[in-house]
Design a protein around this motif. Structure first.
Motif, PDB file in Angstrom:
ATOM      1  N   PRO A 147      -1.514  -2.132   3.469  1.00 32.70           N
ATOM      2  CA  PRO A 147      -2.797  -1.796   2.827  1.00 32.70           C
ATOM      3  C   PRO A 147      -2.883  -2.266   1.380  1.00 32.70           C
ATOM      4  CG  PRO A 147      -1.888   0.099   3.998  1.00 32.70           C
ATOM      5  CD  PRO A 147      -0.811  -0.937   3.952  1.00 32.70           C
ATOM      6  N   LEU A 157      -7.154  -0.516   6.317  1.00 37.03           N
ATOM      7  CA  LEU A 157      -8.101   0.491   5.820  1.00 37.03           C
ATOM      8  C   LEU A 157      -9.519   0.219   6.295  1.00 37.03           C
ATOM      9  CD1 LEU A 157      -6.815   0.806   2.141  1.00 37.03           C
ATOM     10  CD2 LEU A 157      -6.374   2.367   4.034  1.00 37.03           C
ATOM     11  N   LYS A 166     -12.547   3.821   4.995  1.00 35.57           N
ATOM     12  CA  LYS A 166     -11.524   3.909   3.948  1.00 35.57           C
ATOM     13  C   LYS A 166     -11.511   2.672   3.066  1.00 35.57           C
ATOM     14  CE  LYS A 166      -8.389   7.018   6.446  1.00 35.57           C
ATOM     15  NZ  LYS A 166      -7.029   7.218   6.993  1.00 35.57           N
TER      16      LYS A 166
END
Length: 320
Positions: free
Chosen positions: A73, A148, A169
C-alpha cells in the motif's frame, strides 16, 4: 428498505464521494492558484504538467514494484514523494527557460501586457507535453494499482439496519494527504520568509523589488511549487482513475473554475473552490446522467460569478 432510505443512502454516498474527490480537485486548484494568483500567468499547460506528474509517479511505482514493493500500500505514496523534486525541477526550469520570457518586467513591452504571448507559449508547452507523452508512453490507459483502491470502510448502518456509506480507502487516504499538503503550504506561505516574499511579489511587485525582494526568483519558485503541487494531485488521482497523455485537457478547465470560484489570490479559497466542484459533480449524478456532470459544474460556476464576481473567498481589491 424503504424508498426514503434508498434515496438517503444514495445522497450520503454521493456526498462522501464528492468530499473525497473534491479534496484532490482542491489540491490541483491550489497548484494553479500558486501560479495564476501570484504571477497572473494564464498557464494552459498546468493540466499537462499534472499528466507528466502522473506518468513520473507511475514510473517510480513500477520501479519500486521491481524492488520488492509490488502490492504494498505504501508503493504509490513513496512514488509520489519521489516525484515531487522531479516536478519541482521541471517547473523551475520551465519558468527559467520559457515562462520568464513573457512574464515580469520582460512582459511590460509586449502588447496586452504579455498575456497573448503567455497564452501562445503555454498552449505550445501543452501541445509538446501531450504529443511527447503520446510518442513515449502510447495511447493506452494506465493506472497506479494499490490494494487500498479495492477496499472500503463502512460507515453505518445509520438508520436501523440500513443506510450504510462506503468510503473507498484509496480515495480516503488521498483526501487526507491533500488536506495535509494544503495545511503545510498555507503555513509556509503565511509564516515563512519565502511565503512573505511570494505574497509581496503577488501584491505589488514594484514595491517588493524596492524592498530588496528578487521578484523574478519569487515567480520562479511559485511556478515550481504550483507545478509540483498539481503533480502531487495527479499522483493521488492516478490511484483511483486511469490516465492517458491527454488527461490534462479534462482537468485544466476544472482547475481554472476552482481558482476563480474560490477567489483569485486565495490559496485556501482555491482549495474550497475545488471542493465545491467535486461536490457539485458527484451530487449532480443523482439527478443527471454522467455526461452532464461538467455542465452542472459550469452552471453553478456561472451562478456564483454572477452573484459574487470576486469568488466565494476573494475580496474586491485593485491590484497594482
Amino acid at each position: 428498505m424503504t424508498e426514503l432510505q434508498i434515496h438517503l443512502e444514495a445522497f450520503l454516498q454521493s456526498l462522501a464521494a464528492g468530499i473525497l474527490v473534491g479534496g484532490i480537485y482542491g489540491l490541483m486548484c491550489v497548484g494553479l492558484a500558486m501560479i495564476f494568483g501570484i504571477m497572473r500567468v494564464i498557464n494552459f499547460a498546468q493540466g499537462d504538467f499534472m499528466m507528466l506528474g502522473m506518468y513520473i509517479t507511475y514510473f517510480f511505482f513500477v520501479l519500486l514494484a521491481g524492488h520488492g514493493m509490488a502490492g504494498s500500500p505504501l508503493g504509490p505514496y513513496v512514488s509520489m514523494v519521489l516525484t515531487l523534486p522531479v516536478m519541482y525541477a521541471v517547473g523551475y526550469l520551465a519558468h527559467r527557460l520559457l515562462i520568464s520570457r513573457v512574464t515580469g518586467g520582460k512582459s511590460a513591452a509586449l502588447e496586452g501586457e504579455g498575456h497573448y504571448a503567455q497564452l501562445i507559449l503555454t498552449l505550445g508547452i501543452a501541445l509538446v507535453l501531450q504529443n511527447g507523452a503520446m510518442m513515449v508512453f502510447g495511447p493506452e490507459l494506465e493506472s497506479i494499482r494499490t490494494p487500498l483502491s479495492s477496499s472500503a470502510w463502512e460507515i453505518g448502518p445509520l438508520w436501523g439496519d440500513f443506510v450504510s456509506v462506503f468510503v473507498n480507502k484509496g480515495r480516503g487516504y488521498a483526501a487526507l494527504i491533500s488536506v495535509a499538503a494544503i495545511v503545510a503550504l498555507a503555513l509556509v506561505v503565511a509564516r515563512s520568509r519565502l511565503g512573505k516574499s511570494l505574497r509581496a511579489a503577488a501584491d505589488n511587485p514594484v514595491a517588493a523589488s524596492y524592498m530588496g525582494i528578487d521578484v523574478d526568483r519569487a515567480y520562479r519558485v511559485a511556478f515550481a511549487l504550483g507545478t509540483c503541487i498539481t503533480a502531487l494531485a495527479g499522483g493521488l488521482l492516478a490511484t483511483n482513475f486511469p490516465f492517458h497523455p491527454f488527461v490534462g485537457l479534462e482537468f485544466v478547465i476544472v482547475m481554472y473554475a476552482g481558482v476563480v470560484l474560490g477567489g483569485i489570490g486565495s490559496i485556501l479559497g482555491a482549495f474550497w473552490g475545488g471542493m465545491v466542484i467535486g461536490l457539485v459533480q458527484q451530487l449532480s449524478s443523482l439527478v443527471l446522467p454522467t455526461q452532464l456532470q461538467n455542465a452542472a459544474i459550469f452552471v453553478f460556476f456561472l451562478l456564483i460569478v454572477i452573484l459574487r464576481p470576486q469568488g466565494l473567498f476573494g475580496r474586491v481589491a485593485e491590484r497594482t
